[in-house]
Write a protein that holds these residues in place. Structure first.
Motif, PDB file in Angstrom:
ATOM      1  N   LYS A   1       0.833  -1.206   0.000  1.00  0.00           N
ATOM      2  CA  LYS A   1       0.000   0.000   0.000  1.00  0.00           C
ATOM      3  C   LYS A   1       0.868   1.257   0.000  1.00  0.00           C
ATOM      4  O   LYS A   1       0.597   2.209  -0.737  1.00  0.00           O
ATOM      5  N   ALA A   2       1.911   1.242   0.809  1.00  0.00           N
ATOM      6  CA  ALA A   2       2.812   2.397   0.861  1.00  0.00           C
ATOM      7  C   ALA A   2       3.517   2.598  -0.474  1.00  0.00           C
ATOM      8  O   ALA A   2       3.672   3.734  -0.940  1.00  0.00           O
ATOM      9  N   ASP A   3       3.919   1.506  -1.109  1.00  0.00           N
ATOM     10  CA  ASP A   3       4.578   1.579  -2.412  1.00  0.00           C
ATOM     11  C   ASP A   3       3.638   2.174  -3.458  1.00  0.00           C
ATOM     12  O   ASP A   3       4.023   3.065  -4.221  1.00  0.00           O
ATOM     13  N   MET A   4       2.398   1.699  -3.472  1.00  0.00           N
ATOM     14  CA  MET A   4       1.421   2.222  -4.423  1.00  0.00           C
ATOM     15  C   MET A   4       1.161   3.703  -4.173  1.00  0.00           C
ATOM     16  O   MET A   4       1.143   4.518  -5.102  1.00  0.00           O
ATOM     17  N   GLY A   5       0.969   4.078  -2.917  1.00  0.00           N
ATOM     18  CA  GLY A   5       0.711   5.476  -2.586  1.00  0.00           C
ATOM     19  C   GLY A   5       1.870   6.385  -2.948  1.00  0.00           C
ATOM     20  O   GLY A   5       1.675   7.470  -3.496  1.00  0.00           O
ATOM     21  N   ALA A   6       3.084   5.930  -2.657  1.00  0.00           N
ATOM     22  CA  ALA A   6       4.271   6.727  -2.993  1.00  0.00           C
ATOM     23  C   ALA A   6       4.409   6.888  -4.499  1.00  0.00           C
ATOM     24  O   ALA A   6       4.757   7.969  -4.986  1.00  0.00           O
ATOM     25  N   ALA A   7       4.118   5.822  -5.229  1.00  0.00           N
ATOM     26  CA  ALA A   7       4.204   5.899  -6.689  1.00  0.00           C
ATOM     27  C   ALA A   7       3.175   6.883  -7.234  1.00  0.00           C
ATOM     28  O   ALA A   7       3.477   7.693  -8.113  1.00  0.00           O
TER      29      ALA A   7
ATOM     30  N   TRP B   1      -0.766   6.033 -10.707  1.00  0.00           N
ATOM     31  CA  TRP B   1      -1.399   4.843 -10.141  1.00  0.00           C
ATOM     32  C   TRP B   1      -1.552   3.786 -11.238  1.00  0.00           C
ATOM     33  O   TRP B   1      -1.220   2.623 -11.038  1.00  0.00           O
ATOM     34  N   MET B   2      -2.038   4.199 -12.408  1.00  0.00           N
ATOM     35  CA  MET B   2      -2.195   3.263 -13.519  1.00  0.00           C
ATOM     36  C   MET B   2      -0.835   2.677 -13.919  1.00  0.00           C
ATOM     37  O   MET B   2      -0.712   1.472 -14.173  1.00  0.00           O
ATOM     38  N   ARG B   3       0.177   3.520 -13.966  1.00  0.00           N
ATOM     39  CA  ARG B   3       1.522   3.068 -14.342  1.00  0.00           C
ATOM     40  C   ARG B   3       2.062   2.060 -13.328  1.00  0.00           C
ATOM     41  O   ARG B   3       2.623   1.036 -13.691  1.00  0.00           O
ATOM     42  N   TRP B   4       1.885   2.350 -12.036  1.00  0.00           N
ATOM     43  CA  TRP B   4       2.352   1.437 -11.000  1.00  0.00           C
ATOM     44  C   TRP B   4       1.686   0.072 -11.142  1.00  0.00           C
ATOM     45  O   TRP B   4       2.351  -0.963 -11.126  1.00  0.00           O
ATOM     46  N   ALA B   5       0.374   0.077 -11.286  1.00  0.00           N
ATOM     47  CA  ALA B   5      -0.383  -1.184 -11.338  1.00  0.00           C
ATOM     48  C   ALA B   5      -0.061  -2.005 -12.577  1.00  0.00           C
ATOM     49  O   ALA B   5       0.003  -3.234 -12.514  1.00  0.00           O
ATOM     50  N   THR B   6       0.161  -1.336 -13.699  1.00  0.00           N
ATOM     51  CA  THR B   6       0.436  -2.084 -14.927  1.00  0.00           C
ATOM     52  C   THR B   6       1.906  -2.449 -15.065  1.00  0.00           C
ATOM     53  O   THR B   6       2.242  -3.411 -15.745  1.00  0.00           O
ATOM     54  N   THR B   7       2.774  -1.723 -14.393  1.00  0.00           N
ATOM     55  CA  THR B   7       4.202  -2.032 -14.412  1.00  0.00           C
ATOM     56  C   THR B   7       4.534  -3.130 -13.406  1.00  0.00           C
ATOM     57  O   THR B   7       5.492  -3.875 -13.591  1.00  0.00           O
TER      58      THR B   7
END
Length: 187
Positions: A63-69, A90-96
């Motif tokens: 969660k922290a990684d996603m939020g920071a990204a 957020w989209m980039r983090w999830a798809t990467t």
């Protein structure tokens, strides 16, 4: 005498747990996680008291990684520009990082994640929540419960991410279409 802990080993265990949970689910054996991390099963429990402890700590880290990204490099701009920035990242983090997204989705609904861990994870997402709150303050959903608005935003994000993964040649267009829907919903 207790063995000294290594940050590198802990990171390897967390990365392995992410991959194993994404591939095998929450029922995966700790021995599989340890093997993937290149440590003994006993060593895994040097870092985490129980499998549930591992899951709770992994959930917080993801969660922290996603939020920071999502919030990295946030511009000092109006709410729409900030929301677009957050959404795109957020989209980039999830798809990467699809394995992180899959593991996070499973952990999110796990009975092993404690209420205090969910609360701590929510605090790591405060920056994202503040942006959503500012945007919706004068929008069409200003009177709706915040939890409902956040759930709808998350559902729209998941649908957009799935669509991007299914059609990776048009990432920018799908990211923008998802954002336009989000803006119409809450902006």
């Amino acid at each position: 005498m207790a063995r000294p802990r290594s940050d590198d080993k802990r990171a390897a265990i967390m990365a392995a747990a992410t991959r194993i949970i994404a591939a095998q689910g929450l029922g995966a054996a700790t021995a599989a996680i340890a093997k993937e991390a290149g440590v003994s099963n006993g060593s895994l429990f040097t870092y985490f008291d129980t499998k549930a402890d591992l899951f709770n700590q992994l959930y917080l880290e993801l969660k922290a990684d996603m939020g920071a990204a999502a919030l990295g490099g946030l511009p000092a701009a109006d709410e729409r520009a900030q929301l677009l920035h957050m959404w795109s990242r957020w989209m980039r983090w999830a798809t990467t990082h699809p394995h992180k997204r899959r593991a996070l989705a499973q952990l999110q609904v796990s009975d092993q994640i404690t209420a205090s861990t969910h609360e701590a994870a929510s605090r790591t997402m405060t920056g994202m929540g503040r942006i959503l709150e500012r945007v919706r303050a004068n929008g069409p959903m200003r009177a709706a419960p915040a939890a409902l608005v956040f759930a709808l935003c998350n559902a729209l994000a998941e649908a957009t991410i799935d669509y991007i993964i299914g059609d990776p040649d048009h990432v920018d267009e799908h990211t923008r279409s998802g954002f336009d829907a989000l803006w119409r919903m809450i902006g």
